[in-house]
Motif scaffolding. Structure first.
Motif, short mmCIF file in Angstrom:
data_model
loop_
_atom_site.label_atom_id
_atom_site.label_comp_id
_atom_site.label_asym_id
_atom_site.label_seq_id
_atom_site.Cartn_x
_atom_site.Cartn_y
_atom_site.Cartn_z
N ALA A 1 -6.96 9.36 1.62
CA ALA A 1 -5.98 8.53 2.33
C ALA A 1 -4.79 9.40 2.71
CB ALA A 1 -5.53 7.37 1.45
N VAL A 2 -4.27 9.22 3.92
CA VAL A 2 -3.09 9.96 4.36
C VAL A 2 -2.07 8.98 4.93
CG1 VAL A 2 -4.18 10.45 6.60
CG2 VAL A 2 -2.21 11.80 5.85
N GLU B 1 -13.67 12.66 4.58
CA GLU B 1 -13.34 11.58 5.51
C GLU B 1 -11.87 11.24 5.32
OE1 GLU B 1 -14.21 6.76 5.88
OE2 GLU B 1 -15.49 8.03 4.61
N LEU B 2 -11.15 11.00 6.41
CA LEU B 2 -9.76 10.57 6.32
C LEU B 2 -9.65 9.07 6.53
CD1 LEU B 2 -7.53 13.20 8.22
CD2 LEU B 2 -7.77 12.86 5.75
N ALA B 3 -8.79 8.45 5.73
CA ALA B 3 -8.41 7.06 5.94
C ALA B 3 -6.92 7.09 6.28
CB ALA B 3 -8.66 6.24 4.68
N CYS B 4 -6.62 6.99 7.57
CA CYS B 4 -5.26 7.22 8.05
C CYS B 4 -4.44 5.93 8.00
CB CYS B 4 -5.28 7.75 9.48
SG CYS B 4 -6.21 9.29 9.66
N ASP C 1 7.16 -0.60 2.26
CA ASP C 1 6.16 -1.67 2.21
C ASP C 1 5.03 -1.40 3.20
OD1 ASP C 1 7.57 -2.99 0.25
OD2 ASP C 1 8.45 -4.48 1.59
N ALA C 2 5.41 -0.94 4.40
CA ALA C 2 4.40 -0.68 5.43
C ALA C 2 3.48 0.46 5.02
CB ALA C 2 5.10 -0.37 6.76
N VAL C 3 4.05 1.51 4.43
CA VAL C 3 3.23 2.64 3.98
C VAL C 3 2.31 2.20 2.84
CG1 VAL C 3 3.30 4.86 2.78
CG2 VAL C 3 4.77 4.48 4.76
N LEU C 4 2.87 1.50 1.87
CA LEU C 4 2.07 1.06 0.71
C LEU C 4 0.89 0.20 1.15
CD1 LEU C 4 4.97 0.23 -1.75
CD2 LEU C 4 3.20 1.92 -2.14
N SER C 5 1.14 -0.74 2.06
CA SER C 5 0.07 -1.63 2.48
C SER C 5 -0.96 -0.93 3.35
CB SER C 5 0.66 -2.83 3.24
OG SER C 5 1.28 -2.41 4.45
N SER C 6 -0.62 0.26 3.89
CA SER C 6 -1.54 0.97 4.78
C SER C 6 -2.46 1.94 4.04
CB SER C 6 -0.75 1.75 5.84
OG SER C 6 -0.19 2.94 5.30
N ILE C 7 -2.19 2.20 2.77
CA ILE C 7 -2.98 3.18 2.01
C ILE C 7 -4.29 2.57 1.55
CG2 ILE C 7 -3.05 4.60 -0.07
CD1 ILE C 7 -0.02 4.95 0.18
N ASP C 8 -5.38 3.25 1.86
CA ASP C 8 -6.71 2.81 1.43
C ASP C 8 -6.90 3.19 -0.04
OD1 ASP C 8 -9.39 2.41 0.92
OD2 ASP C 8 -10.06 3.18 2.86
N LEU C 9 -6.78 2.21 -0.92
CA LEU C 9 -6.83 2.47 -2.36
C LEU C 9 -8.24 2.75 -2.87
CD1 LEU C 9 -4.27 -0.21 -3.63
CD2 LEU C 9 -3.90 2.23 -3.19
N SER C 10 -9.24 2.63 -1.99
CA SER C 10 -10.60 2.99 -2.39
C SER C 10 -10.85 4.49 -2.22
CB SER C 10 -11.62 2.20 -1.57
OG SER C 10 -11.64 2.64 -0.21
N SER C 11 -9.84 5.22 -1.75
CA SER C 11 -9.98 6.65 -1.50
C SER C 11 -10.07 7.42 -2.82
CB SER C 11 -8.81 7.16 -0.68
OG SER C 11 -8.74 6.50 0.57
N ASP C 12 -10.58 8.64 -2.71
CA ASP C 12 -10.68 9.52 -3.88
C ASP C 12 -9.38 10.22 -4.19
OD1 ASP C 12 -13.61 9.26 -4.38
OD2 ASP C 12 -13.69 10.07 -2.34
N GLY C 13 -8.48 10.29 -3.20
CA GLY C 13 -7.19 10.94 -3.38
C GLY C 13 -6.27 10.57 -2.24
#
Length: 497
Positions: free
Chosen positions: A4-5, A60-63, A85-97
């Motif tokens: 996740a980025v 794979e990137l999750a942007c 809040d916007a950044v936190l809600s945009s992060i894919d928490l299923s990512s490996d890092g």
């Protein structure tokens, strides 16, 4: 592997006039894979580096959301909360890092360490096991909270900043190694209690900052060391952790990381007398520039440094160029004057008092009379070494010619980080004997190859070189040079170990 980025990027000058709101981040608000790749792929930016690094690692990137604003005044609390809040809600928490692209000197009302707070909130969501890497600007004010909540911290090695892409690639590769279990990073932070101005942070010429960087590179050759970050800090943020800092990341070995971090901290302290800067008064600087037999001569008006959050409309140097004996060029941000020129049209006579719209610290408006030579709507793309491919926008822009003086009037504050600052309006920098830059050092990526002489200017402004002119209330004391050496007590405590 999925990474996740996301990120927020803002350098906050707490002494600058005004307030920074959410709308100021609208110019660079990019979210989702399609938008992220369209905007940043094949660019020399941190975001481009994340894309490159992911490709190298076959990840794979999750942007998520990346938002940025031009350096400016204090961020409002509402804007900071909305951005986080916007950044936190945009992060894919299923990512490996997770990799976060941050500046490291963002300040909001009632929140001195926005990046540290963002990291803390992310940790609340992910727990301690999620690998998190961050990239930081060389002017970051690195806090204990940042170091505690990041597994990997990678800062720029250059000023002017020409390695943002490379450092992001490095951060992604380290993050991938951590996810695979090849390394176990441990960080050590050291702060030598030094406050220095950007003008002494040059890494491309001989001097104290280059010496510190070279020692850092030597330390990185130790197989047990994963990264060494040297941060000059940002002295125009009045926050507890403002100033020079070192972060050493070792593989498993916390003791070695602490040893090297403290070594660099002591080295910086020994170099403290070399970490000072001074310039000439505006009138003297202009006279010296015109006396030079060959140009371009660069007048460095660092006190009005756009890249440090200044308003870009200081007139202390401008008034010395009225009636200039040799061709001179200056950029002034004045939205009203630029709009006036656009209403009048190319080829018309122009007369207006320009600049000086942000209070006495940056001077008063100066009357100029001339001709509107060129009008432009403002956007251009970086073609030089600083974040190649990055978008820039000056807004409504007008070129006014007044005798030997050429003034570029802009609607928006735009730092002179790229030669497009001038070529986009049909001008050639090499045609001018004197060029005034609203910058401290980063102007070199635009005008460095053409420059025949550099003359630093010491004028009032929210990015001034004399730090004793600023009223600090939050910074951790004692700190050099705000506290005299006769009363200064060298602080080496557990927080540095």
């Amino acid at each position: 592997m999925k990474l996740a980025v996301a990120g927020i990027f803002h350098e906050t000058n707490t002494f600058a006039p005004g307030i920074t709101e959410s709308d100021d981040f609208a110019r660079e608000w990019v979210q989702g894979n399609d938008a992220f790749y369209r905007r940043y792929e094949h660019t020399g930016t941190s975001m481009g580096g994340v894309i490159d690094g992911a490709q190298l690692e076959q990840a794979e990137l999750a942007c998520g959301l990346y938002a940025a604003a031009t350096p400016s005044a204090m961020v409002s609390r509402n804007a900071a909360e909305a951005l986080m809040d916007a950044v936190l809600s945009s992060i894919d928490l299923s990512s490996d890092g997770i990799i976060l692209i941050l500046h490291g000197a963002m300040v909001a009302e009632g929140m001195s360490d926005v990046e540290g707070e963002l990291l803390r909130r992310i940790r609340e969501l992910t727990g301690p096991a999620m690998p998190i890497a961050i990239t930081l600007d060389l002017h970051a004010n690195i806090s204990r909270q940042m170091a505690d909540h990041a597994d990997l911290l990678v800062g720029y090695d250059t000023y002017p900043h020409i390695d943002a892409c490379e450092r992001a690639v490095e951060a992604v590769q380290l993050l991938a190694r951590m996810i695979r279990g090849d390394i176990k990073p441990v960080l050590s932070l050291a702060q030598p209690r030094l406050l220095i101005v950007p003008q002494v942070m040059l890494t491309d010429t001989d001097g104290p900052m280059k010496a510190l960087m070279e020692r850092a590179f030597a330390i990185e050759r130790d197989p047990a060391i994963l990264n060494v970050t040297v941060a000059g800090g940002f002295p125009y943020s009045d926050v507890p952790d403002a100033g020079v800092a070192f972060v050493v990341t070792a593989d498993h070995n916390a003791r070695l990381a602490a040893q090297y971090a403290e070594e660099l901290s002591l080295m910086a302290w020994e170099l403290r007398d070399q970490l000072k800067s001074a310039g000439y008064a505006a009138a003297e600087a202009a006279a010296l520039a015109f006396a030079e037999p060959e140009g371009p001569v660069i007048l460095v008006e660092g006190s009005d440094n756009v890249g440090g959050g200044a308003p870009a409309d200081a007139t202390h140097v401008l008034k010395e160029l009225i009636g200039a004996p040799k061709k001179s060029l200056i950029v002034i941000r004045d939205a009203d004057a630029a709009a006036l020129a656009h209403r009048q049209g190319t080829g018309t006579a122009f007369q207006a008092a320009i600049g000086g719209k942000n209070g006495g610290l940056h001077g008063e408006p100066v009357l100029i009379a001339g001709v509107v030579r060129f009008l432009f709507d403002g956007p251009y793309t970086h073609i030089g070494p600083y974040m190649t491919g990055q978008w820039a926008d000056m807004g409504q822009t007008a070129v006014i010619e007044s005798g030997n003086l050429t003034v570029i009037l802009t609607e928006k504050r735009t730092a002179p980080w790229d030669i497009g600052h001038v070529t986009s309006v049909g001008l050639r920098a090499e045609d001018y004997h004197v060029i005034v830059v609203k910058s401290a050092v980063a102007w070199k990526t635009a005008f460095g190859p053409l420059c025949k002489k550099i003359i630093p200017v010491d004028t009032p402004g929210c990015c001034g070189e004399n730090l004793s002119h600023f009223h600090y209330t939050q910074i951790k004391r004692p700190i050099y040079p705000l506290d005299s050496e006769t009363t200064y007590r060298r602080v080496i405590s557990d927080e540095n170990l």
